[in-house]
Design an enzyme around this catalytic site. Sequence first.
Site, mmCIF file in Angstrom:
data_model
loop_
_atom_site.group_PDB
_atom_site.id
_atom_site.type_symbol
_atom_site.label_atom_id
_atom_site.label_comp_id
_atom_site.label_asym_id
_atom_site.label_seq_id
_atom_site.Cartn_x
_atom_site.Cartn_y
_atom_site.Cartn_z
ATOM 1 N N ASP A 81 0.810 -1.208 0.000
ATOM 2 C CA ASP A 81 0.000 0.000 0.000
ATOM 3 C C ASP A 81 0.847 1.263 0.000
ATOM 4 O O ASP A 81 1.468 1.605 1.009
ATOM 5 C CB ASP A 81 -0.904 -0.029 1.238
ATOM 6 C CG ASP A 81 -1.878 1.125 1.246
ATOM 7 O OD1 ASP A 81 -2.082 1.752 0.198
ATOM 8 O OD2 ASP A 81 -2.445 1.402 2.324
ATOM 9 N N ASP A 279 -2.101 5.502 -5.348
ATOM 10 C CA ASP A 279 -2.405 4.643 -4.214
ATOM 11 C C ASP A 279 -2.581 3.186 -4.619
ATOM 12 O O ASP A 279 -3.653 2.770 -5.035
ATOM 13 C CB ASP A 279 -3.669 5.180 -3.541
ATOM 14 C CG ASP A 279 -3.945 4.484 -2.233
ATOM 15 O OD1 ASP A 279 -3.230 3.529 -1.907
ATOM 16 O OD2 ASP A 279 -4.877 4.906 -1.539
#
Length: 503
Positions: A81, A279
């Site tokens: 992430d 992201d």
Amino acid sequence: MASLPTLLQLLLCFLPFLATAQKVLPIGFSRQRHSAHSAHSAVQRRTTTYSQIINNNLTGGGYYAEVSVGTPPQTVNLILDTGSSDLWVLDSHADLCSSQKLQAYYGNCLATFDPDDSSTYVNLPRADFSIQYVDGSGAQGNYFKDTLHVGTANITSLQMGLAENTTINSGLMGVGFATNEAAKTPYPNIIDLFASQDLIAKQVYSLYLDDLNAETGTILFGGMDTEKFIGELSIIDIQPDSQTGNYTSFTVTLDSLAITASNGTATNFTQVPLPVVLDSGTTLSYLPSSVAENIFDAFGAVDDTLSGGTGLVYVDCDYLSNSQDLTFDFRFDAEDGPLIRVPIDEIVLDNVEDYEQLGLRVPQLPFDHVCSFGIQSSSGVYLLGDTFLRSAYVVYDLTDKNIGLAQANLNSTKTNILEISSAIPSVTGVASQVSASQTATITPGNGDGGLPTVTTTASPSSGAGDTTDSAAPRGVPAPKWEPAFVMAVSGMFAFMGAGLLAL
Ligand SMILES: *[C@@H]1O[C@H](CO)[C@@H](O)[C@H](O)[C@H]1NC(C)=O
Ligand SMILES: *[C@@H]1O[C@H](CO)[C@@H](O)[C@H](O)[C@H]1NC(C)=O
Ligand SMILES: *[C@@H]1O[C@H](CO)[C@@H](O)[C@H](O)[C@H]1NC(C)=O
Ligand SMILES: *[C@@H]1O[C@H](CO)[C@@H](O)[C@H](O)[C@H]1NC(C)=O
Ligand SMILES: *[C@@H]1O[C@H](CO)[C@@H](O)[C@H](O)[C@H]1NC(C)=O
Ligand SMILES: *[C@@H]1O[C@H](CO)[C@@H](O)[C@H](O)[C@H]1NC(C)=O
Ligand SMILES: *[C@@H]1O[C@H](CO)[C@@H](O)[C@H](O)[C@H]1NC(C)=O
């Protein structure tokens, strides 16, 4: 075949509360040209690059790094992430992992970590670990320090979260700025230690997710691979938080988004430049409603993400066969900035039948062959998730606050790794997309087609905003979080698949 709990699990969009990404205030800064080596002592070990495979888990809705923790090493699977900054693992005694009832809903626990079996484990007794995600999911426990084995690197004394209470069935590897950590007391995170332990020359890594149907991608710490992108790698600035001036997320400026047809006709969908966050922990991409709705109109797409809906935007799958040459052209930074072309088959996802088999009830729609759309509408934070990132090769330079961006060379099997020790070099990759014949050796994807690509991404919530409806679906045992721990969820929940959670 995946079960309904799996669907629900993958729909848990652990999206960050990215309060920082609201507006871009263009603050100039000069790129630092000096080598990171200069700050180090003469006795440093030689830095290099470390490659870590990431598994494209279509049913898990994300990219997982199989790494190990402790001595002897215990294998764990962590969602990679770029949108958050803490690394945490599931404790073998975590509530979720010992409850069949909870796992029936949140999904079976992936590999866990047992501190008792690690001789290098150090508990940090006064460091509470608590991370909360926009949809109400999250993890809570304690911080500890231990060795992390990632790629062939051993990072010692890395502070990590040990989840005792969790609604997420795997750990997570946040590789963002330490300024975005969930901890009250900031600590050096994985990227900080990678550099400070002289494994890599500066805080930099590259991410190659590869094709939607490719089984794996790669995160390369400390360098870049020029075989994995096409043309020149452009360097653009990361934008700081407009309120504090701190760098907390990989926010860059999207100058324009146009859709180009094979005959060259382009339709421009943006009115103004937009701050967008790169992201990898978010599966879809989220754009302002003014932009997204015009795109939906252009495709006759039906937005069913509003309250009570199924949480998806539906589109006619005919776009996959009839308009193969349509591309979504994302231009960054400025009118002459880098351009990433996302082909329509990375945006129109043929996954709805799989969802239906898992219990999704598709609403009445004006087309028969139903696909879902990889772009959704957002009222606050704009995110370019995996549906965008698969088409890009991205170098994240946390030291100099730069992003290197180029069109990804999908299904590439060659490598040419360059270590990055000062500014990201603006080098050239391959000349054009590798041909199908070169890709023949690639193991095909799992055959499910473009799948469960719904959101992930984690990030600490700041606690601001209003506490929206519970994230727990009806009739499902909600975990009993302590009140103080039930953090506010931002308005994002409303557009992040709330309806799907209520299946
Ligand atoms: C993919 O994710 C699902 C759901 O979390 C999990 O059950 C499965 O084991 C994962 N598969 C792999 C290969 O990691
Ligand atoms: C947290 O998990 C532990 C087991 O790991 C359990 O005993 C405890 O009740 C849980 N706390 C909450 C608030 O759910
Ligand atoms: C890294 O850790 C592994 C597992 O403990 C060990 O076998 C290896 O020798 C270590 N490598 C280095 C460079 O210390
Ligand atoms: C953010 O910036 C402010 C002011 O510049 C500073 O006081 C604060 O410590 C910074 N926060 C973090 C997390 O670095
Ligand atoms: C190009 O294709 C688009 C979409 O297929 C169509 O709307 C447009 O009229 C075409 N333009 C020209 C000049 O042919
Ligand atoms: C799209 O429109 C915006 C605002 O008018 C403009 O800044 C941008 O350059 C345009 N992009 C393209 C590709 O035409
Ligand atoms: C890459 O490989 C996958 C799986 O074999 C295939 O479906 C896809 O079309 C390929 N992509 C490109 C751009 O060649």
